[in-house]
Design a protein around this motif. Structure first.
Motif, PDB file in Angstrom:
ATOM      1  N   TRP A   1      -1.426  -2.392   8.672  1.00 62.86           N
ATOM      2  CA  TRP A   1      -1.624  -0.940   8.805  1.00 62.86           C
ATOM      3  C   TRP A   1      -0.551  -0.285   9.658  1.00 62.86           C
ATOM      4  O   TRP A   1      -0.181   0.860   9.414  1.00 62.86           O
ATOM      5  CB  TRP A   1      -3.049  -0.630   9.279  1.00 62.86           C
TER       6      TRP A   1
ATOM      7  N   VAL B   1       2.039   0.401   7.149  1.00 61.67           N
ATOM      8  CA  VAL B   1       1.702   1.526   6.257  1.00 61.67           C
ATOM      9  C   VAL B   1       2.085   2.850   6.937  1.00 61.67           C
ATOM     10  O   VAL B   1       2.739   3.712   6.329  1.00 61.67           O
ATOM     11  CB  VAL B   1       0.199   1.512   5.894  1.00 61.67           C
ATOM     12  N   PHE B   2       1.718   3.001   8.215  1.00 61.58           N
ATOM     13  CA  PHE B   2       2.001   4.285   8.885  1.00 61.58           C
ATOM     14  C   PHE B   2       3.479   4.451   9.227  1.00 61.58           C
ATOM     15  O   PHE B   2       3.982   5.567   9.295  1.00 61.58           O
ATOM     16  CB  PHE B   2       1.085   4.472  10.102  1.00 61.58           C
TER      17      PHE B   2
ATOM     18  N   ASP C   1       2.216   7.825  -3.071  1.00 64.67           N
ATOM     19  CA  ASP C   1       2.128   7.835  -1.607  1.00 64.67           C
ATOM     20  C   ASP C   1       1.337   9.027  -1.092  1.00 64.67           C
ATOM     21  O   ASP C   1       0.622   8.926  -0.080  1.00 64.67           O
ATOM     22  CB  ASP C   1       3.546   7.838  -1.007  1.00 64.67           C
TER      23      ASP C   1
ATOM     24  N   ALA D   1      -2.130   8.585   0.751  1.00 70.93           N
ATOM     25  CA  ALA D   1      -2.168   9.067   2.133  1.00 70.93           C
ATOM     26  C   ALA D   1      -3.537   9.677   2.423  1.00 70.93           C
ATOM     27  O   ALA D   1      -4.149   9.390   3.457  1.00 70.93           O
ATOM     28  CB  ALA D   1      -1.055  10.083   2.379  1.00 70.93           C
TER      29      ALA D   1
ATOM     30  N   SER E   1       0.807  -1.225   0.000  1.00 71.01           N
ATOM     31  CA  SER E   1       0.000   0.000   0.000  1.00 71.01           C
ATOM     32  C   SER E   1       0.836   1.269   0.000  1.00 71.01           C
ATOM     33  O   SER E   1       0.275   2.362  -0.091  1.00 71.01           O
ATOM     34  CB  SER E   1      -0.911   0.009   1.232  1.00 71.01           C
TER      35      SER E   1
ATOM     36  N   HIS F   1      -8.245   5.455   7.084  1.00 71.79           N
ATOM     37  CA  HIS F   1      -8.061   4.351   8.038  1.00 71.79           C
ATOM     38  C   HIS F   1      -7.666   4.876   9.418  1.00 71.79           C
ATOM     39  O   HIS F   1      -8.159   4.390  10.444  1.00 71.79           O
ATOM     40  CB  HIS F   1      -7.025   3.344   7.509  1.00 71.79           C
TER      41      HIS F   1
ATOM     42  N   VAL G   1       1.749  10.990   5.090  1.00 72.42           N
ATOM     43  CA  VAL G   1       0.614  10.952   6.017  1.00 72.42           C
ATOM     44  C   VAL G   1       0.619  12.218   6.883  1.00 72.42           C
ATOM     45  O   VAL G   1      -0.428  12.860   7.063  1.00 72.42           O
ATOM     46  CB  VAL G   1       0.643   9.674   6.887  1.00 72.42           C
TER      47      VAL G   1
ATOM     48  N   HIS H   1      -4.946   6.092   3.557  1.00 75.48           N
ATOM     49  CA  HIS H   1      -4.261   5.925   4.840  1.00 75.48           C
ATOM     50  C   HIS H   1      -4.921   6.782   5.928  1.00 75.48           C
ATOM     51  O   HIS H   1      -5.183   6.287   7.032  1.00 75.48           O
ATOM     52  CB  HIS H   1      -2.764   6.249   4.676  1.00 75.48           C
TER      53      HIS H   1
ATOM     54  N   ASN I   1       4.950   5.320   5.423  1.00 68.09           N
ATOM     55  CA  ASN I   1       4.495   6.471   4.619  1.00 68.09           C
ATOM     56  C   ASN I   1       4.316   7.686   5.523  1.00 68.09           C
ATOM     57  O   ASN I   1       3.365   8.471   5.372  1.00 68.09           O
ATOM     58  CB  ASN I   1       3.194   6.152   3.877  1.00 68.09           C
TER      59      ASN I   1
END
Ligand SMILES: NC(=O)C1=CN([C@@H]2O[C@H](COP(=O)(O)OP(=O)(O)OC[C@H]3O[C@@H](n4cnc5c(N)ncnc54)[C@H](O)[C@@H]3O)[C@@H](O)[C@H]2O)C=CC1
Ligand SMILES: O=C(O)C(=O)Cc1ccc(O)cc1
Length: 324
Positions: free
Chosen positions: A236, A239-240, A182, A186, A100, A193, A247, A190, A243
């Motif tokens: 997840w 992901v954080f 990205d 974001a 992701s 979420h 984000v 992202h 990115n």
């Protein structure tokens, strides 16, 4: 373009890996599908579901002789996986992924890719809150976008082959640079979420009596948040962690806009609230009329017809320089 690979190797066989296995087999996109994962229970689950032809805990064995290798693990596992398989990748093979986030993937995987292997990072913008091999279904990618972020020096014929693979599984494919991907994801995926995790967490922290009222009377808005907040914690988390800049940039803008709304509520500024809500209603309606609706209702329901093809939102051609 008709496309068929000799051996497709899937490293990681959860929701996305199993959906690729099922779609690739249904469309006849590979002569052999090799599946590798870290835990023997997951591998046995994949075998019981008949997802492939070769099952192994040894990723090196899976990628040996493969002309298409797709990393389907959480992004945080990529570095370890590429270091393990790099020496076994065949010259002429395509190495891709489904993560992701993309700039981080280019950074950690890119340096280990051997000469003669085409590295084409990918991201199907399709998924559900479920995980594991039994969560997959072959229609997952139908009518959805798949973003590819190849570097400029990757042979066009190899990119075309991977585009053909995703199109054969029903996706629409768009190429763009990793940093732009990205930034777009974001704000479109992202942060939504993060908001869902946060609002459900806020309710969980309410005193017990209020909490049970919230659950009892929860309307579909809150229920949709709980669906998203049920998404895989490891995926997840990664992901954080990977990115972070994009984000934080988008979260800054989001918080600024939220304080404008907060002020309008506090001061009782009806016209400002109505103008904002009218604007967002128009956006939702234009998404629906473009066939791009990916609301909760149609995720995770394999029997429903996929949405009609649509124009991409906020994406642009590969090669631009501005990531904003
Ligand atoms: N869940 C979703 O809706 C979507 C996920 N993605 C991306 O797809 C990737 C996979 O996500 P899911 O399929 O949802 O996850 P999942 O949790 O369902 O499956 C991940 C699989 O990777 C395996 N795995 C973990 N570490 C490993 C390692 N070191 N070596 C080998 N196997 C390992 C796990 O055992 C599991 O089989 C992630 O990178 C995610 O960002 C992309 C689009 C949508
Ligand atoms: O289930 C949902 O609502 C999703 O948003 C699925 C999803 C999750 C992660 C991605 O990178 C792409 C799609």
């Amino acid at each position: 373009m008709s496309v068929k690979f000799r051996k497709l190797a899937l490293i990681g066989i959860g929701l996305i890996g199993s959906s690729i296995a099922l779609a690739a087999r249904r469309q006849g996109l590979a002569e052999v599908i090799a599946i590798s994962t870290r835990k023997s229970e997951t591998l046995e689950e994949a075998r019981a579901l008949n997802l492939g032809d070769i099952y192994t805990l040894d990723a090196v064995e899976a990628v040996r002789g493969a002309d298409l290798v797709i990393l389907c693990t959480p992004v945080g596992a990529y570095e370890g996986v590429i270091k393990t398989i790099a020496g076994a990748l065949e010259p002429g093979a395509i190495l891709s992924d489904v993560g992701s986030v993309k700039a981080h993937v280019v950074k950690v995987v890119g340096p280990h890719v051997p000469e003669g292997v085409s590295f084409i990072p990918g991201h199907p913008i399709a998924g559900t809150e479920h995980s594991g091999p039994s969560a997959g279904f072959p229609e997952l990618f139908a009518g959805r976008w798949c973003v590819l972020t190849p570097a400029a020096d990757v042979p066009a014929a190899q990119v075309d082959k991977l585009v053909g693979f995703w199109e054969a599984m029903g996706s629409h494919v768009e190429c763009m640079d990793a940093a732009h991907h990205d930034m777009v994801l974001a704000i479109t995926s992202h942060i939504p979420h993060l908001i869902a995790y946060n609002i459900v967490g806020t309710v969980a922290d309410l005193e017990t009596a209020t909490q049970s009222e919230v659950i009892k009377f929860s309307a579909s808005g809150f229920r949709d948040f709980t669906r998203i907040a049920a998404s895989d914690p490891v995926m997840w988390r990664d992901v954080f962690l990977t990115n972070k800049e994009a984000v934080l940039e988008m979260l800054g803008r989001f918080l600024e806009d939220l304080s404008v709304l907060q002020r309008a509520v506090r001061t009782g500024d009806g016209p400002a609230l109505e103008a904002m809500f009218a604007r967002t209603r128009a956006i939702r309606r234009s998404i629906i009329s473009a066939g791009q609706e990916t609301a909760a209702a149609d995720f995770g329901r394999p029997h429903e017809a996929p949405p009609a093809p649509a124009a991409p939102l906020f994406v642009r051609e590969h090669g631009g320089g501005d990531d904003a």
